[in-house]
Motif scaffolding. Structure first.
Motif, PDB file in Angstrom:
ATOM      1  N   UNK A   1       0.801  -1.228   0.000  1.00 35.42           N
ATOM      2  CA  UNK A   1       0.000   0.000   0.000  1.00 35.42           C
ATOM      3  C   UNK A   1       0.832   1.277   0.000  1.00 35.42           C
ATOM      4  N   UNK A   2       2.150   1.158   0.245  1.00 34.96           N
ATOM      5  CA  UNK A   2       2.963   2.364   0.334  1.00 34.96           C
ATOM      6  C   UNK A   2       4.421   2.022   0.041  1.00 34.96           C
ATOM      7  N   UNK A   3       5.173   3.029  -0.409  1.00 34.64           N
ATOM      8  CA  UNK A   3       6.601   2.861  -0.633  1.00 34.64           C
ATOM      9  C   UNK A   3       7.387   3.925   0.095  1.00 34.64           C
ATOM     10  N   UNK A   4       8.604   3.572   0.510  1.00 34.52           N
ATOM     11  CA  UNK A   4       9.466   4.505   1.230  1.00 34.52           C
ATOM     12  C   UNK A   4      10.914   4.164   0.908  1.00 34.52           C
ATOM     13  N   UNK A   5      11.525   4.922   0.003  1.00 30.69           N
ATOM     14  CA  UNK A   5      12.900   4.605  -0.387  1.00 30.69           C
ATOM     15  C   UNK A   5      12.974   3.255  -1.060  1.00 30.69           C
ATOM     16  N   UNK A   6      13.867   2.388  -0.590  1.00 31.66           N
ATOM     17  CA  UNK A   6      13.982   1.056  -1.188  1.00 31.66           C
ATOM     18  C   UNK A   6      12.998   0.068  -0.572  1.00 31.66           C
TER      19      UNK A   6
END
Length: 463
Positions: free
Chosen positions: A37-42
């Motif tokens: 549901x979400x991305x953060x950096x790698x």
């Protein structure tokens, strides 16, 4: 981070109606998929708030990770100014013109810098267009019999009718009535699996080159129009060709006037430590396909480089016919072009290719640390792409029985430890992290993989 119950339930409801690509469709009906549901950096984050290092950059493609705000802003700006236009019938828009000029300036060879680029939405479409241009070009220059295209065992080039036929992976053909006529196959340059006992890598390369020339002579050089190859075969198992392979292949293609299509859908834009894999392996293609990292996968876009000699022949033919009868509604879409331009700016400003070179020793040494493990038969890679190939008997190069699902088990255990990887046919575990990965993150990725490998070894002892 906590995702709301409503968002989570909506995602699971929606996925029940999703026809999943490259999935066991019956199995996914029973086993709930991992919902991101979400991305953060790698990292990516699931609907329960758990974080995972995305060791495959999605599908080899999220080069700048999953939260680059500059790309989102570039998309927003373009949507507000010109959300869509086309390039048909003598039309164009400013961003497709700017991106075309930028890409030509970055082309890895003089022949491509003297040519043009044609856009589509995916690597499959780019390779499909290359396949069509092999035919169009040879018709244009008065060689209508020169149409067959040679592809390799374990090559992957897409999922259209033509590109799935070019792909040398049997499950892509079964029940689809593929491959189509006009596609020929030669051997895979994978020494671990296909070199004969006692055959040195360069001897193996010589044998494959001789096999290629023998096929050309058998079929008739006047019937062979093209040869397609990935610098590194990605979905086939991160197969790095043996030394001198391309050095021996390319002169044969030139000798018989066969167009060389370099499939750089995975290797284009930094993955191997150069902007293009063609630079890494000293390739001189007539056609070069790119996608994935051209926008860091934030927006669908692909680009096919067409050499000057092919473009000029196509232009003459279109003048005779009155039109060049190819293109897609979304070819050179303004949104994709705008995001690609911003992606290329970030690559240059942040020296992403130089960063890949700096991280390569850490990454490759991290993988090589597993070379002596009793479950691993081979370790290989270039730049920030690599693989470990599992073996039941590493000395004899004997793989596990596919029915045991050892690679699939290992990948599931890695996921439990917060690492997403991908298993290829033959129990090959692929690594292709975002290009922005740091030394500390590489170390953590290898630590999580080691835990999964230990889990798998324990599981096998108990089976």
């Amino acid at each position: 981070m906590t995702v709301s119950t409503t968002a989570s339930s909506l995602a699971r409801k929606d996925v029940a109606n999703h026809f999943h690509p490259y999935t066991n469709l019956r199995a996914i009906e029973q086993d709930a998929p991992l919902i991101i549901v979400e991305g953060d950096g790698i990292e990516v984050i699931d609907d329960a708030g758990k974080r995972y290092i995305e060791g495959m950059a999605g599908l080899w493609c999220a080069s700048l990770g999953f939260s680059e705000k500059r790309l989102a802003e570039a998309a927003r700006r373009q949507m507000e100014v010109l959300p869509y236009y086309h390039s048909f019938s003598g039309k164009a828009h400013n961003v497709v013109a700017e991106l075309s000029e930028k890409l030509i300036s970055l082309a890895p060879t003089p022949a491509l810098r003297d040519g043009r680029v044609i856009f589509a939405n995916s690597g499959s479409e780019a390779n499909d267009t290359a396949f069509k241009l092999v035919r169009y070009y040879h018709n244009a220059i008065g060689k209508p019999q020169k149409k067959k295209v040679i592809a390799r065992v374990k090559g992957y080039h897409g999922v259209t009718v033509a590109t799935a036929s070019l792909s040398g992976i049997p499950m892509m053909h079964q029940h689809f009535d593929l491959p189509i006529d006009g596609v020929l196959r030669v051997g895979c340059p994978h020494p671990y699996q296909f070199a004969q006992d006692g055959e040195a890598p360069e001897q193996f390369a010589t044998r494959l080159a001789e096999e290629l020339e023998a096929l050309i002579l058998k079929e008739g050089p006047d019937t062979i129009g093209g040869f397609i190859a990935e610098p590194i075969q990605g979905a086939g198992g991160v197969i790095v060709p043996p030394p001198t392979y391309f050095e021996k292949i390319q002169p044969i293609l030139k000798k018989y006037d066969i167009l060389f299509i370099a499939d750089e859908v995975i290797t284009g834009f930094g993955r191997t430590g150069n902007l293009f894999g063609s630079q890494t392996f000293k390739l001189e293609p007539d056609l070069l396909t790119t996608a994935k990292m051209i926008t860091s996968a934030y927006v669908p876009l692909s680009a096919l480089y067409v050499s000057g000699k092919i473009y000029q022949a196509c232009a003459d033919a279109s003048a005779s016919l009155g039109v060049f009868g190819h293109g897609y509604t979304y070819s050179g879409h303004p949104l994709g072009c705008a995001v690609a331009l911003e992606t290329l700016k970030i690559y240059e400003e942040r020296q992403i290719v130089e960063h890949v070179r700096a991280m390569t020793p850490v990454f490759q040494q991290g993988l090589q640390a597993f070379a002596g493990h009793p479950l691993i038969g081979d370790v290989r890679g270039v730049g920030l792409i690599g693989a470990v190939e599992l073996a039941e008997d590493r000395t004899a190069r004997k793989p596990f029985d596919p029915k045991r699902g050892v690679g699939a088990y290992l990948v599931r255990r890695a996921q439990e430890h917060g690492l997403i990887l991908r298993v290829m046919g033959g129990d090959i575990i692929a690594f292709s992290p975002p290009l922005i990965i740091t030394e500390a993150q590489i170390t953590e990725m290898m630590t999580r993989f080691a835990r999964a490998l230990d889990d798998t070894a324990s599981w096998l002892k108990g089976v």
